[in-house]
Design a protein around this motif. Structure first.
Motif, PDB file in Angstrom:
ATOM      1  N   VAL A   1       0.837  -1.201   0.000  1.00  0.00           N
ATOM      2  CA  VAL A   1       0.000   0.000   0.000  1.00  0.00           C
ATOM      3  C   VAL A   1       0.874   1.255   0.000  1.00  0.00           C
ATOM      4  O   VAL A   1       0.594   2.225  -0.723  1.00  0.00           O
ATOM      5  CB  VAL A   1      -0.956  -0.007   1.210  1.00  0.00           C
ATOM      6  N   LEU A   2       1.937   1.259   0.791  1.00  0.00           N
ATOM      7  CA  LEU A   2       2.840   2.413   0.795  1.00  0.00           C
ATOM      8  C   LEU A   2       3.475   2.604  -0.578  1.00  0.00           C
ATOM      9  O   LEU A   2       3.617   3.736  -1.054  1.00  0.00           O
ATOM     10  CB  LEU A   2       3.922   2.233   1.861  1.00  0.00           C
ATOM     11  N   ASP A   3       3.845   1.505  -1.222  1.00  0.00           N
ATOM     12  CA  ASP A   3       4.396   1.615  -2.574  1.00  0.00           C
ATOM     13  C   ASP A   3       3.352   2.124  -3.564  1.00  0.00           C
ATOM     14  O   ASP A   3       3.675   2.873  -4.497  1.00  0.00           O
ATOM     15  CB  ASP A   3       4.915   0.250  -3.036  1.00  0.00           C
ATOM     16  N   LEU A   4       2.093   1.732  -3.370  1.00  0.00           N
ATOM     17  CA  LEU A   4       1.031   2.188  -4.265  1.00  0.00           C
ATOM     18  C   LEU A   4       0.772   3.688  -4.104  1.00  0.00           C
ATOM     19  O   LEU A   4       0.485   4.380  -5.089  1.00  0.00           O
ATOM     20  CB  LEU A   4      -0.251   1.398  -4.008  1.00  0.00           C
ATOM     21  N   PHE A   5       0.880   4.189  -2.887  1.00  0.00           N
ATOM     22  CA  PHE A   5       0.774   5.637  -2.682  1.00  0.00           C
ATOM     23  C   PHE A   5       1.865   6.355  -3.482  1.00  0.00           C
ATOM     24  O   PHE A   5       1.601   7.358  -4.160  1.00  0.00           O
ATOM     25  CB  PHE A   5       0.931   5.979  -1.199  1.00  0.00           C
ATOM     26  N   ASP A   6       3.083   5.857  -3.382  1.00  0.00           N
ATOM     27  CA  ASP A   6       4.197   6.473  -4.089  1.00  0.00           C
ATOM     28  C   ASP A   6       3.977   6.436  -5.602  1.00  0.00           C
ATOM     29  O   ASP A   6       4.205   7.427  -6.304  1.00  0.00           O
ATOM     30  CB  ASP A   6       5.489   5.750  -3.714  1.00  0.00           C
ATOM     31  N   LEU A   7       3.504   5.295  -6.089  1.00  0.00           N
ATOM     32  CA  LEU A   7       3.249   5.166  -7.519  1.00  0.00           C
ATOM     33  C   LEU A   7       2.098   6.069  -7.957  1.00  0.00           C
ATOM     34  O   LEU A   7       2.149   6.697  -9.024  1.00  0.00           O
ATOM     35  CB  LEU A   7       2.935   3.712  -7.856  1.00  0.00           C
ATOM     36  N   PHE A   8       1.059   6.154  -7.132  1.00  0.00           N
ATOM     37  CA  PHE A   8      -0.082   7.020  -7.427  1.00  0.00           C
ATOM     38  C   PHE A   8       0.372   8.465  -7.616  1.00  0.00           C
ATOM     39  O   PHE A   8       0.021   9.137  -8.602  1.00  0.00           O
ATOM     40  CB  PHE A   8      -1.097   6.920  -6.284  1.00  0.00           C
ATOM     41  N   LEU A   9       1.188   8.965  -6.679  1.00  0.00           N
ATOM     42  CA  LEU A   9       1.631  10.353  -6.755  1.00  0.00           C
ATOM     43  C   LEU A   9       2.616  10.562  -7.905  1.00  0.00           C
ATOM     44  O   LEU A   9       2.633  11.632  -8.522  1.00  0.00           O
ATOM     45  CB  LEU A   9       2.258  10.766  -5.422  1.00  0.00           C
TER      46      LEU A   9
ATOM     47  N   VAL B   1      -1.745   4.893   7.063  1.00  0.00           N
ATOM     48  CA  VAL B   1      -2.412   4.926   5.764  1.00  0.00           C
ATOM     49  C   VAL B   1      -3.481   6.022   5.745  1.00  0.00           C
ATOM     50  O   VAL B   1      -3.601   6.784   4.779  1.00  0.00           O
ATOM     51  CB  VAL B   1      -3.016   3.560   5.424  1.00  0.00           C
ATOM     52  N   MET B   2      -4.263   6.094   6.808  1.00  0.00           N
ATOM     53  CA  MET B   2      -5.303   7.121   6.884  1.00  0.00           C
ATOM     54  C   MET B   2      -4.697   8.518   6.851  1.00  0.00           C
ATOM     55  O   MET B   2      -5.234   9.434   6.207  1.00  0.00           O
ATOM     56  CB  MET B   2      -6.130   6.940   8.157  1.00  0.00           C
ATOM     57  N   ASP B   3      -3.570   8.700   7.520  1.00  0.00           N
ATOM     58  CA  ASP B   3      -2.890   9.996   7.519  1.00  0.00           C
ATOM     59  C   ASP B   3      -2.481  10.381   6.095  1.00  0.00           C
ATOM     60  O   ASP B   3      -2.634  11.542   5.688  1.00  0.00           O
ATOM     61  CB  ASP B   3      -1.653   9.914   8.418  1.00  0.00           C
ATOM     62  N   MET B   4      -2.006   9.417   5.327  1.00  0.00           N
ATOM     63  CA  MET B   4      -1.592   9.699   3.953  1.00  0.00           C
ATOM     64  C   MET B   4      -2.796  10.026   3.080  1.00  0.00           C
ATOM     65  O   MET B   4      -2.738  10.940   2.242  1.00  0.00           O
ATOM     66  CB  MET B   4      -0.815   8.513   3.395  1.00  0.00           C
ATOM     67  N   VAL B   5      -3.899   9.307   3.272  1.00  0.00           N
ATOM     68  CA  VAL B   5      -5.124   9.603   2.531  1.00  0.00           C
ATOM     69  C   VAL B   5      -5.588  11.034   2.808  1.00  0.00           C
ATOM     70  O   VAL B   5      -5.956  11.784   1.895  1.00  0.00           O
ATOM     71  CB  VAL B   5      -6.227   8.593   2.885  1.00  0.00           C
ATOM     72  N   LEU B   6      -5.551  11.431   4.074  1.00  0.00           N
ATOM     73  CA  LEU B   6      -6.004  12.765   4.451  1.00  0.00           C
ATOM     74  C   LEU B   6      -5.111  13.854   3.838  1.00  0.00           C
ATOM     75  O   LEU B   6      -5.607  14.902   3.410  1.00  0.00           O
ATOM     76  CB  LEU B   6      -6.033  12.899   5.972  1.00  0.00           C
ATOM     77  N   HIS B   7      -3.806  13.610   3.804  1.00  0.00           N
ATOM     78  CA  HIS B   7      -2.896  14.604   3.213  1.00  0.00           C
ATOM     79  C   HIS B   7      -3.159  14.742   1.710  1.00  0.00           C
ATOM     80  O   HIS B   7      -3.190  15.872   1.178  1.00  0.00           O
ATOM     81  CB  HIS B   7      -1.443  14.192   3.458  1.00  0.00           C
ATOM     82  N   ILE B   8      -3.349  13.636   1.015  1.00  0.00           N
ATOM     83  CA  ILE B   8      -3.627  13.720  -0.417  1.00  0.00           C
ATOM     84  C   ILE B   8      -4.972  14.379  -0.657  1.00  0.00           C
ATOM     85  O   ILE B   8      -5.129  15.186  -1.579  1.00  0.00           O
ATOM     86  CB  ILE B   8      -3.590  12.315  -1.053  1.00  0.00           C
ATOM     87  N   SER B   9      -5.951  14.047   0.183  1.00  0.00           N
ATOM     88  CA  SER B   9      -7.289  14.622   0.046  1.00  0.00           C
ATOM     89  C   SER B   9      -7.230  16.143   0.257  1.00  0.00           C
ATOM     90  O   SER B   9      -7.869  16.894  -0.507  1.00  0.00           O
ATOM     91  CB  SER B   9      -8.228  13.983   1.062  1.00  0.00           C
ATOM     92  N   ALA B  10      -6.481  16.575   1.254  1.00  0.00           N
ATOM     93  CA  ALA B  10      -6.371  18.016   1.512  1.00  0.00           C
ATOM     94  C   ALA B  10      -5.700  18.720   0.332  1.00  0.00           C
ATOM     95  O   ALA B  10      -6.131  19.810  -0.080  1.00  0.00           O
ATOM     96  CB  ALA B  10      -5.585  18.257   2.792  1.00  0.00           C
TER      97      ALA B  10
ATOM     98  N   GLY C   1       6.538  10.254   1.477  1.00  0.00           N
ATOM     99  CA  GLY C   1       7.527   9.190   1.552  1.00  0.00           C
ATOM    100  C   GLY C   1       8.338   9.278   2.829  1.00  0.00           C
ATOM    101  O   GLY C   1       8.594   8.265   3.491  1.00  0.00           O
ATOM    102  N   ALA C   2       8.733  10.503   3.199  1.00  0.00           N
ATOM    103  CA  ALA C   2       9.495  10.700   4.435  1.00  0.00           C
ATOM    104  C   ALA C   2       8.626  10.388   5.658  1.00  0.00           C
ATOM    105  O   ALA C   2       9.094   9.774   6.624  1.00  0.00           O
ATOM    106  CB  ALA C   2      10.018  12.137   4.501  1.00  0.00           C
ATOM    107  N   ARG C   3       7.355  10.794   5.628  1.00  0.00           N
ATOM    108  CA  ARG C   3       6.455  10.497   6.746  1.00  0.00           C
ATOM    109  C   ARG C   3       6.265   8.990   6.897  1.00  0.00           C
ATOM    110  O   ARG C   3       6.212   8.469   8.017  1.00  0.00           O
ATOM    111  CB  ARG C   3       5.096  11.174   6.531  1.00  0.00           C
ATOM    112  N   ALA C   4       6.149   8.294   5.771  1.00  0.00           N
ATOM    113  CA  ALA C   4       5.979   6.845   5.842  1.00  0.00           C
ATOM    114  C   ALA C   4       7.207   6.177   6.449  1.00  0.00           C
ATOM    115  O   ALA C   4       7.083   5.256   7.270  1.00  0.00           O
ATOM    116  CB  ALA C   4       5.708   6.293   4.442  1.00  0.00           C
ATOM    117  N   ARG C   5       8.400   6.627   6.057  1.00  0.00           N
ATOM    118  CA  ARG C   5       9.616   6.036   6.626  1.00  0.00           C
ATOM    119  C   ARG C   5       9.712   6.297   8.118  1.00  0.00           C
ATOM    120  O   ARG C   5      10.077   5.399   8.892  1.00  0.00           O
ATOM    121  CB  ARG C   5      10.846   6.592   5.905  1.00  0.00           C
ATOM    122  N   ARG C   6       9.365   7.507   8.544  1.00  0.00           N
ATOM    123  CA  ARG C   6       9.394   7.813   9.980  1.00  0.00           C
ATOM    124  C   ARG C   6       8.356   6.989  10.725  1.00  0.00           C
ATOM    125  O   ARG C   6       8.621   6.474  11.817  1.00  0.00           O
ATOM    126  CB  ARG C   6       9.157   9.305  10.209  1.00  0.00           C
ATOM    127  N   GLY C   7       7.155   6.876  10.147  1.00  0.00           N
ATOM    128  CA  GLY C   7       6.101   6.111  10.801  1.00  0.00           C
ATOM    129  C   GLY C   7       6.469   4.654  10.973  1.00  0.00           C
ATOM    130  O   GLY C   7       6.188   4.049  12.023  1.00  0.00           O
TER     131      GLY C   7
END
Length: 370
Positions: free
Chosen positions: A287-295, A357-366, A340-346
């Motif tokens: 899922v984290l890789d899919l976020f990266d690919l999506f962006l 995952v929810m945090d990343m969805v919210l950031h993209i949504s915003a 990507g940096a937030r995911a590595r820290r998390g």
């Protein structure tokens, strides 16, 4: 042939996949096949080959294919010499195939990560002790006086001492020995190692070749174009995506973003829960890789237009609306770096996967709403 601890997994085999030495049919690498065959036909075969290309496109399968070919060829020359071979195929009943699959071919050495000092796990890199074993192999005379082959999988896993030891062998190679170095990131190798090898580039696979390669592995593909786009032409990535329902996960992610500026919180929570729990650790990584690919695909749309083919239904329309120009592309690229940096820290602090995952969805949504 090198020997490793029997209780440890093979370091050069992807989880859930057959080892490359067991894959006798190679798809999508006709150009690399032809380049090597052409060099062989000249009678001046280079002693070192650096097989490069993205991870998962078949570099190791190509190396084993070349090794079987070389070890099954009769020595050229003489009045009754056979005509030059037309392909790298080895007859399926040739004994070199059986011996190679069993890791029992005496003229073939496999240099790869071995066990750690305690023998409890695999070493993090290829150590100099493994190269010393290779040196001992090369000092022995060939069983029949013919060719020998060394496969290094992967050369970018050599530590400094091992790389320097291998370099010495490449500088003064024994006669009739061919080195096949597999490299996912050739820039990490010593420049002197690269300079002593001829590069053989493995290409990404087109959808038809990818579907055929997956079918060979027992995986039927319903949407080869979408899978090839999402896997970036890598069979290894495609197997991972298929086994972890990656196409469905990516389609759900695109659907969440396509609804902007409306935000379906229930769908977002359900998407986040798909990566929750220890049993879903592999899916969480995907899922984290899919976020990266999506962006990445979204940012590229602002510069080069909507992606084709689509990796999910409605992707092109959603991206065309969210990334209108190069300015939008730059903002999405910046968000990709930030998330990507937030995911590595998390992950470093073992943050709950669903919350991350929810945090990343919210950031993209915003960002999309803005």
């Amino acid at each position: 042939m090198s020997a490793d601890a029997p209780d440890l997994p093979e370091p050069d085999c992807a989880p859930g996949a057959a080892h490359p030495r067991e894959t006798l049919r190679l798809y999508g690498q006709g150009r690399a096949d032809g380049d090597f065959l052409g060099a062989f036909a000249t009678g001046r075969l280079h002693h070192g080959w650096l097989i490069t290309g993205p991870r998962g496109v078949g570099k190791a399968t190509l190396a084993w294919r070349i090794a079987r070919f070389l070890l099954s060829q009769a020595d050229p020359g003489g009045l009754f010499a056979a005509p030059p071979p037309a392909s790298l195929d080895t007859p399926p009943d040739h004994p070199v195939i059986r011996r190679s699959i069993a890791l029992a071919e005496p003229r073939l050495f496999l240099l790869r990560r071995g066990p750690n000092e305690k023998g409890t796990a695999l070493s993090a890199d290829i150590r100099v002790d493994e190269v010393r074993r290779l040196k001992g192999f090369l000092q022995l005379s060939a069983v029949d006086g013919g060719r020998r082959v060394v496969i290094v999988d992967a050369a970018d896993e050599l530590n400094v001492q091992a790389a320097n030891a291998l370099l010495k062998l490449l500088e003064e190679p024994p006669a009739a020995v061919t080195f096949l170095l597999i490299a996912h990131q050739p820039a990490r190798l010593l420049p002197t190692i690269r300079s002593r090898c001829r590069e053989l580039r493995a290409a990404t696979l087109e959808p038809a070749d990818m579907a055929a390669a997956l079918a060979q592995a027992g995986i039927e593909v319903q949407a080869p174009e979408a899978l090839a786009a999402l896997a970036c032409g890598s069979v290894g990535a495609a197997m991972r995506i298929t086994n972890l329902d990656g196409l469905d996960l990516y389609a759900r992610l695109v659907g969440l973003m396509a609804a902007q500026p409306r935000f379906d919180r229930a769908s977002a929570l359900a998407f986040s829960d798909a990566a929750a729990g220890a049993a879903n650790a592999a899916r969480f990584d995907l899922v984290l890789d899919l976020f990266d690919l999506f962006l990445t695909r979204l940012a590229r749309t602002g510069v080069a237009g909507a992606p084709f083919p689509e990796a999910a239904p409605g992707e092109a329309a959603a991206f065309a609306r969210l990334a209108l120009d190069a300015s939008d592309a730059r903002r999405w690229a910046e968000l990709q770096q930030e998330l990507g940096a937030r995911a590595r820290r998390g992950r470093a602090v073992n943050l709950d996967p669903a919350a991350l995952v929810m945090d990343m969805v919210l950031h993209i949504s915003a960002a999309a709403a803005a």
